[in-house]
Structures are given as C-alpha cells and as structure tokens.
Design a protein around this motif. Structure first.
Motif, PDB file in Angstrom:
ATOM      1  N   UNK A 128     -29.813  21.447 -15.940  1.00  0.00           N
ATOM      2  CA  UNK A 128     -30.747  21.736 -14.853  1.00  0.00           C
ATOM      3  C   UNK A 128     -32.027  22.381 -15.369  1.00  0.00           C
ATOM      4  N   UNK A 129     -31.927  23.127 -16.449  1.00  0.00           N
ATOM      5  CA  UNK A 129     -33.101  23.779 -17.041  1.00  0.00           C
ATOM      6  C   UNK A 129     -33.952  22.798 -17.840  1.00  0.00           C
ATOM      7  N   UNK A 130     -33.482  21.565 -17.998  1.00  0.00           N
ATOM      8  CA  UNK A 130     -34.256  20.558 -18.713  1.00  0.00           C
ATOM      9  C   UNK A 130     -33.986  20.509 -20.208  1.00  0.00           C
ATOM     10  N   UNK A 131     -32.957  21.211 -20.655  1.00  0.00           N
ATOM     11  CA  UNK A 131     -32.618  21.181 -22.076  1.00  0.00           C
ATOM     12  C   UNK A 131     -32.009  19.836 -22.455  1.00  0.00           C
ATOM     13  N   UNK A 132     -32.077  19.509 -23.715  1.00  0.00           N
ATOM     14  CA  UNK A 132     -31.583  18.237 -24.222  1.00  0.00           C
ATOM     15  C   UNK A 132     -30.071  18.328 -24.466  1.00  0.00           C
ATOM     16  N   UNK A 133     -29.301  18.230 -23.359  1.00  0.00           N
ATOM     17  CA  UNK A 133     -27.844  18.266 -23.427  1.00  0.00           C
ATOM     18  C   UNK A 133     -27.291  17.134 -22.567  1.00  0.00           C
ATOM     19  N   UNK A 134     -26.038  16.831 -22.794  1.00  0.00           N
ATOM     20  CA  UNK A 134     -25.344  15.839 -21.980  1.00  0.00           C
ATOM     21  C   UNK A 134     -24.587  16.583 -20.883  1.00  0.00           C
ATOM     22  N   UNK A 135     -24.860  16.247 -19.626  1.00  0.00           N
ATOM     23  CA  UNK A 135     -24.111  16.798 -18.504  1.00  0.00           C
ATOM     24  C   UNK A 135     -22.828  16.003 -18.374  1.00  0.00           C
ATOM     25  N   UNK A 136     -21.698  16.700 -18.361  1.00  0.00           N
ATOM     26  CA  UNK A 136     -20.403  16.050 -18.196  1.00  0.00           C
ATOM     27  C   UNK A 136     -19.766  16.584 -16.919  1.00  0.00           C
ATOM     28  N   UNK A 137     -19.225  15.680 -16.108  1.00  0.00           N
ATOM     29  CA  UNK A 137     -18.582  16.079 -14.861  1.00  0.00           C
ATOM     30  C   UNK A 137     -17.285  15.313 -14.681  1.00  0.00           C
ATOM     31  N   UNK A 138     -16.291  16.026 -14.202  1.00  0.00           N
ATOM     32  CA  UNK A 138     -14.971  15.457 -13.929  1.00  0.00           C
ATOM     33  C   UNK A 138     -14.516  16.048 -12.607  1.00  0.00           C
ATOM     34  N   UNK A 139     -14.198  15.207 -11.612  1.00  0.00           N
ATOM     35  CA  UNK A 139     -13.761  15.779 -10.353  1.00  0.00           C
ATOM     36  C   UNK A 139     -13.707  14.804  -9.205  1.00  0.00           C
ATOM     37  N   UNK A 140     -13.732  15.393  -8.000  1.00  0.00           N
ATOM     38  CA  UNK A 140     -13.624  14.646  -6.749  1.00  0.00           C
ATOM     39  C   UNK A 140     -14.825  14.957  -5.864  1.00  0.00           C
ATOM     40  N   UNK A 141     -15.346  13.917  -5.210  1.00  0.00           N
ATOM     41  CA  UNK A 141     -16.475  14.058  -4.287  1.00  0.00           C
ATOM     42  C   UNK A 141     -16.083  13.391  -2.973  1.00  0.00           C
ATOM     43  N   UNK A 142     -16.298  14.095  -1.868  1.00  0.00           N
ATOM     44  CA  UNK A 142     -16.092  13.490  -0.554  1.00  0.00           C
ATOM     45  C   UNK A 142     -17.359  13.660   0.269  1.00  0.00           C
ATOM     46  N   UNK A 143     -17.541  12.748   1.216  1.00  0.00           N
ATOM     47  CA  UNK A 143     -18.738  12.774   2.052  1.00  0.00           C
ATOM     48  C   UNK A 143     -18.387  12.196   3.412  1.00  0.00           C
ATOM     49  N   UNK A 144     -18.857  12.846   4.486  1.00  0.00           N
ATOM     50  CA  UNK A 144     -18.562  12.346   5.824  1.00  0.00           C
ATOM     51  C   UNK A 144     -19.353  11.081   6.136  1.00  0.00           C
ATOM     52  N   UNK A 145     -20.636  11.076   5.791  1.00  0.00           N
ATOM     53  CA  UNK A 145     -21.441   9.873   5.953  1.00  0.00           C
ATOM     54  C   UNK A 145     -22.510   9.887   4.877  1.00  0.00           C
ATOM     55  N   UNK A 146     -22.817   8.722   4.381  1.00  0.00           N
ATOM     56  CA  UNK A 146     -23.805   8.589   3.319  1.00  0.00           C
ATOM     57  C   UNK A 146     -24.842   7.572   3.759  1.00  0.00           C
ATOM     58  N   UNK A 147     -26.095   8.010   3.791  1.00  0.00           N
ATOM     59  CA  UNK A 147     -27.231   7.149   4.121  1.00  0.00           C
ATOM     60  C   UNK A 147     -28.207   7.285   2.951  1.00  0.00           C
ATOM     61  N   UNK A 148     -28.160   6.378   1.965  1.00  0.00           N
ATOM     62  CA  UNK A 148     -29.001   6.517   0.767  1.00  0.00           C
ATOM     63  C   UNK A 148     -30.483   6.700   1.058  1.00  0.00           C
ATOM     64  N   UNK A 149     -31.000   6.087   2.126  1.00  0.00           N
ATOM     65  CA  UNK A 149     -32.416   6.226   2.449  1.00  0.00           C
ATOM     66  C   UNK A 149     -32.788   7.678   2.752  1.00  0.00           C
TER      67      UNK A 149
END
Length: 169
Positions: free
Chosen positions: A34-55
C-alpha cells in the motif's frame, strides 16, 4: 484486523456504494504494498459480497477521456499473488445478471485461474473452470471448460447483444 508482519483479517467488513464485502484471510506485505514499495502482495482467504456492480467500483470515464481508454491497454498487475475462495450473492454487469456465484481462483502475475466457478444466470446454471493469460504484448488468451444447464438461449442472445453478429438472432 490484526496487523503485524502479516495482516490477518477475521470477519473484516467493508461497505462501498451499497456493496457489502467480507474478508477472512491472510495478507503478506500489505502495508509495504500500500505504501508503494516494490514488494509482492500475497493473499490467501475468503471473500463474500452481497451484490457486486463493477461499474460502481470502476466508474466509466467521461466522453472527453474515452479516447484515452481506447488507446491504453489494460495490464494485469505484476505485484500480486492471490488464492481466494469467493461467494457473490448477486452480480450485475451492464445487461448481464447472475446470482449464487461461488468459486475459487488463483492469480499470479499475468495468469488468472478460475479453479472452480458456479453461478445461476439466464434461467439456468453455469459451472466450470478456466483461465485468462496476458501476453507480453498485453493481449489476452482465455480457455475454459463449462457446463450449461437449462440456459434460456433467447435471454442469452438478448443479454449479449446477439454476440456481436447479425446472422443468427
């Protein structure tokens, strides 16, 4: 939310433009990324969403900026690696609507892999897996294997604007 050398999210909730997201997982290098450093962000987990409107997440640019959009190629991020399970109750993208979307995906630079995907749409069920790869020239290649059950073909043609052809309607 537990922030240390890794960030652990337990039932972390976020609402944006009437879209409710919930995250459970581990994020490695999140503060540095998030600070803009040259690192690889790694994420492992679950995401839920009630409604998704990409626009609503990625608003369209004005007509003044539209020439920029047509001349600029989109690039998959090169500094993210993901392994996520997802559940979306409702999805609306332009004329396409789906519900009960479940699946798992992995992402590493230039490769988005849907390990599993299931959704209800067009009066039926679509399930399968596939991937999208971005070439070095920023073009895309995709491949998938999907099963379609009880799809309303008339709704499919209307929803996808006759698949940009005018021979079959």
């Amino acid at each position: 939310l537990l922030v240390r050398d890794t960030v652990v999210a337990r039932n972390f909730r976020l609402t944006y433009k009437d879209q409710n997201f919930r995250f459970n997982g581990i994020f490695i290098n999140l503060p540095e990324w998030l600070a803009g450093n040259s690192v690889i962000l790694k994420a492992l987990g679950d995401v839920t969403c009630n409604k998704l409107v990409p626009e609503l997440l990625f608003p369209a640019r004005s007509k003044k900026d539209s020439s920029i959009i047509n001349k600029t190629a989109y690039s998959f991020p090169g500094d993210i690696m993901l392994d996520l399970n997802f559940k979306i109750d409702n999805l609306v993208h332009k004329t396409f609507q789906a519900e009960k979307i479940n699946g798992s995906l992995s992402y590493k630079p230039r490769i988005l892999n849907f390990k599993t995907l299931s959704l209800n749409s067009l009066d039926g069920i679509i399930s399968g897996n596939g991937f999208i790869v971005q070439n070095t020239d920023k073009s895309f290649i995709g491949k998938g294997s999907f099963n379609y059950e009880k799809i309303n073909i008339n709704k499919a043609f209307v929803t996808f604007h006759n698949f940009s052809q005018n021979f079959i309607k």
